[in-house]
Design an enzyme around this catalytic site. Sequence first.
Site, PDB file in Angstrom:
ATOM      1  N   ASP A  71       0.827  -1.208   0.000  1.00 29.04           N
ATOM      2  CA  ASP A  71       0.000   0.000   0.000  1.00 29.04           C
ATOM      3  C   ASP A  71       0.866   1.265   0.000  1.00 29.04           C
ATOM      4  O   ASP A  71       1.970   1.274   0.538  1.00 29.04           O
ATOM      5  CB  ASP A  71      -0.906  -0.034   1.243  1.00 29.04           C
ATOM      6  CG  ASP A  71      -2.074   0.926   1.115  1.00 29.04           C
ATOM      7  OD1 ASP A  71      -2.304   1.461   0.006  1.00 29.04           O
ATOM      8  OD2 ASP A  71      -2.764   1.144   2.126  1.00 29.04           O
ATOM      9  N   ASN A 121     -10.586  -2.598  -6.229  1.00 27.71           N
ATOM     10  CA  ASN A 121      -9.742  -1.713  -7.053  1.00 27.71           C
ATOM     11  C   ASN A 121     -10.318  -1.483  -8.457  1.00 27.71           C
ATOM     12  O   ASN A 121      -9.934  -0.532  -9.136  1.00 27.71           O
ATOM     13  CB  ASN A 121      -8.317  -2.249  -7.182  1.00 27.71           C
ATOM     14  CG  ASN A 121      -7.494  -2.110  -5.920  1.00 27.71           C
ATOM     15  OD1 ASN A 121      -6.540  -2.849  -5.684  1.00 27.71           O
ATOM     16  ND2 ASN A 121      -7.853  -1.151  -5.066  1.00 27.71           N
TER      17      ASN A 121
HETATM   18  C1  FPP Z   1      -1.770   0.135  -3.437  1.00 26.47           C
HETATM   19  O1  FPP Z   1      -1.330   1.467  -3.469  1.00 26.47           O
HETATM   20  C2  FPP Z   1      -1.185  -0.638  -4.537  1.00 26.47           C
HETATM   21  C3  FPP Z   1      -1.903  -1.153  -5.575  1.00 26.47           C
HETATM   22  C4  FPP Z   1      -3.365  -1.012  -5.692  1.00 26.47           C
HETATM   23  C5  FPP Z   1      -1.228  -1.871  -6.674  1.00 26.47           C
HETATM   24  C6  FPP Z   1      -0.053  -2.739  -6.317  1.00 26.47           C
HETATM   25  C7  FPP Z   1       0.456  -3.379  -7.545  1.00 26.47           C
HETATM   26  C8  FPP Z   1       1.725  -3.400  -7.958  1.00 26.47           C
HETATM   27  C9  FPP Z   1       2.846  -2.851  -7.184  1.00 26.47           C
HETATM   28  C10 FPP Z   1       1.951  -4.006  -9.321  1.00 26.47           C
HETATM   29  C11 FPP Z   1       2.972  -5.039  -9.442  1.00 26.47           C
HETATM   30  C12 FPP Z   1       2.676  -6.270  -8.685  1.00 26.47           C
HETATM   31  C13 FPP Z   1       3.082  -7.500  -9.071  1.00 26.47           C
HETATM   32  C14 FPP Z   1       2.945  -8.620  -8.117  1.00 26.47           C
HETATM   33  C15 FPP Z   1       3.623  -7.791 -10.380  1.00 26.47           C
HETATM   34  P1  FPP Z   1      -2.406   2.626  -3.661  1.00 26.47           P
HETATM   35  O2  FPP Z   1      -2.518   2.939  -5.088  1.00 26.47           O
HETATM   36  O3  FPP Z   1      -3.693   2.208  -3.015  1.00 26.47           O
HETATM   37  O4  FPP Z   1      -1.725   3.793  -2.869  1.00 26.47           O
HETATM   38  P2  FPP Z   1      -2.459   4.976  -2.088  1.00 26.47           P
HETATM   39  O5  FPP Z   1      -3.281   4.341  -0.995  1.00 26.47           O
HETATM   40  O6  FPP Z   1      -1.329   5.768  -1.563  1.00 26.47           O
HETATM   41  O7  FPP Z   1      -3.301   5.705  -3.087  1.00 26.47           O
END
Ligand code: FPP
Length: 236
Positions: free
Chosen positions: A13, A61
């Site tokens: 996150d 998401n």
């Molecule tokens: C949460 O941060 C993260 C995600 C929704 C995406 C995570 C995915 C990756 C890192 C892609 C690669 C993964 C693999 C396994 C290949 P957020 O966007 O919710 O952050 P925020 O809460 O600060 O907005």
Amino acid sequence: MSCIPRHVALIMDGNGRWAQAHGLPRHEGHRRGASVVKKILRASEKIGIKYVTFFAFSSENFSRPKSEVTFLMNLCEKFFKKYRKTICEKEIRFRAIGNLSQLPLTLQLAIEELTSSTVCFDRFHITVALNYGSRNEVVHAMESLLNDKDVNIRDLTWKNFEQYLYTKDLPDPDLIIRTSGEQRLSNFLLLQSAYAELYFTKTYWPDFGEKEFLLAIEDYGARERRMGKINDKTNN
Ligand code: FPP
């Protein structure tokens, strides 16, 4: 290191907030986040963790802007294609959990290819949760269970029921790590984490790395896991 968890699951996150803090578009946070996945895998293998699971995309998401959803789907697809050869050469077992049928077809194909070409490996297991949510998982499990003619619902035990979960071949996570300061599980492995240790750090996922990962593992090693029982030493 004293006590190494068998299965570590990570809630990655803070990509968006990391990007915002650096004056960058959100997708840059995700891009950098993907490179952290690689670092964590390397560190896990090095210290002998056998199962690592990443929460890459929750069922919720999908309600993000279409451009972000598309970016994340492409990022995962590229990642799986790029590392397919290495994963196979290193005899790593790959799995994806979640409702995969709603993912773009090209991503489904990349997952299918990786899954089938690594199915006989057991040395190190990587699982990626995509379009995953525990509540949907339970509904899906109930549907499969009710369609299974061999099941007598009156004899149902947890051991039978867990065979219908997406995680049926995986041990329960011993440790769940969540970055970015939020202290909740957000519909991730809710049943499987019944006895998991939880570790929260304020670090945003793109800044998370081997050093902090090892701190989390050390912290885990110092915990006393009683699983509902009494510690022998205190049981006089
Ligand atoms: C949460 O941060 C993260 C995600 C929704 C995406 C995570 C995915 C990756 C890192 C892609 C690669 C993964 C693999 C396994 C290949 P957020 O966007 O919710 O952050 P925020 O809460 O600060 O907005």
